[in-house]
Write a protein that holds these residues in place. Structure first.
Motif, PDB file in Angstrom:
ATOM      1  N   TYR A 136       0.840  -1.199   0.000  1.00 59.55           N
ATOM      2  CA  TYR A 136       0.000   0.000   0.000  1.00 59.55           C
ATOM      3  C   TYR A 136       0.875   1.250   0.000  1.00 59.55           C
ATOM      4  O   TYR A 136       0.626   2.205  -0.738  1.00 59.55           O
ATOM      5  N   GLY A 137       1.906   1.232   0.827  1.00 62.62           N
ATOM      6  CA  GLY A 137       2.815   2.379   0.897  1.00 62.62           C
ATOM      7  C   GLY A 137       3.540   2.623  -0.408  1.00 62.62           C
ATOM      8  O   GLY A 137       3.730   3.775  -0.817  1.00 62.62           O
ATOM      9  N   LEU A 138       3.946   1.567  -1.078  1.00 60.58           N
ATOM     10  CA  LEU A 138       4.647   1.722  -2.352  1.00 60.58           C
ATOM     11  C   LEU A 138       3.724   2.209  -3.466  1.00 60.58           C
ATOM     12  O   LEU A 138       4.145   2.950  -4.354  1.00 60.58           O
ATOM     13  N   ASP A 139       2.461   1.787  -3.429  1.00 60.17           N
ATOM     14  CA  ASP A 139       1.531   2.116  -4.506  1.00 60.17           C
ATOM     15  C   ASP A 139       0.820   3.456  -4.322  1.00 60.17           C
ATOM     16  O   ASP A 139       0.515   4.131  -5.302  1.00 60.17           O
ATOM     17  N   HIS A 140       0.534   3.855  -3.081  1.00 57.45           N
ATOM     18  CA  HIS A 140      -0.326   5.009  -2.857  1.00 57.45           C
ATOM     19  C   HIS A 140       0.362   6.216  -2.232  1.00 57.45           C
ATOM     20  O   HIS A 140      -0.226   7.294  -2.189  1.00 57.45           O
ATOM     21  N   ILE A 141       1.551   6.061  -1.709  1.00 51.53           N
ATOM     22  CA  ILE A 141       2.247   7.165  -1.052  1.00 51.53           C
ATOM     23  C   ILE A 141       3.502   7.467  -1.861  1.00 51.53           C
ATOM     24  O   ILE A 141       4.210   6.560  -2.292  1.00 51.53           O
ATOM     25  N   PHE A 142       3.781   8.741  -2.040  1.00 52.30           N
ATOM     26  CA  PHE A 142       4.906   9.122  -2.885  1.00 52.30           C
ATOM     27  C   PHE A 142       5.979   9.899  -2.129  1.00 52.30           C
ATOM     28  O   PHE A 142       7.033  10.176  -2.678  1.00 52.30           O
ATOM     29  N   GLU A 143       5.710  10.283  -0.892  1.00 55.39           N
ATOM     30  CA  GLU A 143       6.698  10.998  -0.099  1.00 55.39           C
ATOM     31  C   GLU A 143       6.828  10.308   1.254  1.00 55.39           C
ATOM     32  O   GLU A 143       5.831  10.103   1.949  1.00 55.39           O
ATOM     33  N   TYR A 144       8.049   9.977   1.599  1.00 55.14           N
ATOM     34  CA  TYR A 144       8.309   9.235   2.832  1.00 55.14           C
ATOM     35  C   TYR A 144       9.258  10.044   3.706  1.00 55.14           C
ATOM     36  O   TYR A 144      10.454  10.101   3.433  1.00 55.14           O
ATOM     37  N   PRO A 145       8.733  10.677   4.761  1.00 55.92           N
ATOM     38  CA  PRO A 145       9.632  11.434   5.629  1.00 55.92           C
ATOM     39  C   PRO A 145      10.549  10.490   6.416  1.00 55.92           C
ATOM     40  O   PRO A 145      10.247   9.314   6.598  1.00 55.92           O
ATOM     41  N   GLU A 146      11.659  11.052   6.869  1.00 57.39           N
ATOM     42  CA  GLU A 146      12.608  10.241   7.620  1.00 57.39           C
ATOM     43  C   GLU A 146      12.006   9.842   8.961  1.00 57.39           C
ATOM     44  O   GLU A 146      11.330  10.626   9.616  1.00 57.39           O
ATOM     45  N   VAL A 147      12.235   8.611   9.351  1.00 55.38           N
ATOM     46  CA  VAL A 147      11.763   8.108  10.642  1.00 55.38           C
ATOM     47  C   VAL A 147      12.949   7.521  11.404  1.00 55.38           C
ATOM     48  O   VAL A 147      13.978   7.201  10.813  1.00 55.38           O
ATOM     49  N   ILE A 148      12.781   7.393  12.689  1.00 57.34           N
ATOM     50  CA  ILE A 148      13.841   6.828  13.524  1.00 57.34           C
ATOM     51  C   ILE A 148      13.858   5.312  13.318  1.00 57.34           C
ATOM     52  O   ILE A 148      12.837   4.648  13.473  1.00 57.34           O
ATOM     53  N   TYR A 149      15.017   4.794  12.967  1.00 58.86           N
ATOM     54  CA  TYR A 149      15.176   3.353  12.753  1.00 58.86           C
ATOM     55  C   TYR A 149      15.853   2.774  13.976  1.00 58.86           C
ATOM     56  O   TYR A 149      16.985   3.113  14.298  1.00 58.86           O
ATOM     57  N   LYS A 150      15.135   1.908  14.666  1.00 55.43           N
ATOM     58  CA  LYS A 150      15.691   1.274  15.857  1.00 55.43           C
ATOM     59  C   LYS A 150      15.390  -0.215  15.782  1.00 55.43           C
ATOM     60  O   LYS A 150      14.225  -0.615  15.730  1.00 55.43           O
ATOM     61  N   ASP A 151      16.433  -1.004  15.745  1.00 47.42           N
ATOM     62  CA  ASP A 151      16.260  -2.455  15.681  1.00 47.42           C
ATOM     63  C   ASP A 151      15.827  -2.952  17.059  1.00 47.42           C
ATOM     64  O   ASP A 151      16.361  -2.515  18.073  1.00 47.42           O
ATOM     65  N   GLY A 152      14.874  -3.838  17.088  1.00 48.60           N
ATOM     66  CA  GLY A 152      14.359  -4.330  18.353  1.00 48.60           C
ATOM     67  C   GLY A 152      13.893  -5.764  18.240  1.00 48.60           C
ATOM     68  O   GLY A 152      14.031  -6.399  17.191  1.00 48.60           O
TER      69      GLY A 152
END
Length: 136
Positions: A68-84
Motif C-alpha cells: 500500500y505504501g509503495l503504490d499510494h504514497i509518494f513521499e516518505y519522511p525520515e523516521v527513527i530506525y531502531k532495531d528491536g
C-alpha cells in the motif's frame, strides 16, 4: 591383511560426481523476505488486524501495508530506525524488492531501513488516519 573396498558398492565409488553441472535456476515466482523492525505497540496493532481476517497472518498484513505504501504514497519522511525484538515479515516479489532497492539507493541506506521507512509511513496513513506529529 589387505584392506579391500566396502561390501556396499555405493560406498566404494568415490569419483562419481558430475563435473559439468549447470548453475541452478532461480524460480520466477520467488519471494524476498524483508524483516521490518517495529515497536511493541505497532506489533500489537498488526496482530489484531491479522486476527480480524480468517486465516490472516502477521506476514500477510505487513506485506499488504508495505505494498500500500509503495503504490499510494509518494513521499516518505525520515523516521527513527531502531532495531528491536519485534519485527514484521514482508514477502515481496522481485520487482517490488528492486523498487525498494531504488529507494534504498536514493536514501543511501539498506533495503531493510528503506522498507521500514515506507512501512511506517504507510501504517500511519492506512491504519491510523495520517497522524504526522506524534510518534507511534
Amino acid at each position: 591383511m589387505e584392506k579391500r573396498g566396502h561390501i556396499n558398492p555405493i560406498l566404494s565409488n568415490k569419483s562419481k560426481r558430475k563435473t559439468d553441472q549447470q548453475p541452478r535456476k532461480i524460480r520466477s515466482d520467488k519471494l524476498h523476505d524483508i524483516k521490518v523492525p517495529v515497536t511493541e505497540s505497532i506489533d500489537l496493532i498488526i496482530r489484531r488486524e491479522a486476527r480480524k481476517g480468517w486465516g490472516g497472518s502477521k506476514t500477510s498484513v505487513g506485506t499488504e501495508i508495505l505494498l500500500y505504501g509503495l503504490d499510494h504514497i509518494f513521499e516518505y519522511p525520515e523516521v527513527i530506525y531502531k532495531d528491536g525484538p519485534f519485527t514484521v515479515h514482508c514477502k515481496v516479489d522481485h520487482t517490488t524488492y528492486n523498487k525498494i532497492g531504488l529507494y534504498a539507493d536514493k536514501w543511501k541506506c539498506s533495503i531493510r531501513m528503506a522498507a521500514h521507512r515506507i512501512f511506517i509511513e504507510a501504517l500511519k496513513k492506512k491504519q491510523l488516519g495520517g497522524i504526522n506529529h506524534e510518534e507511534i
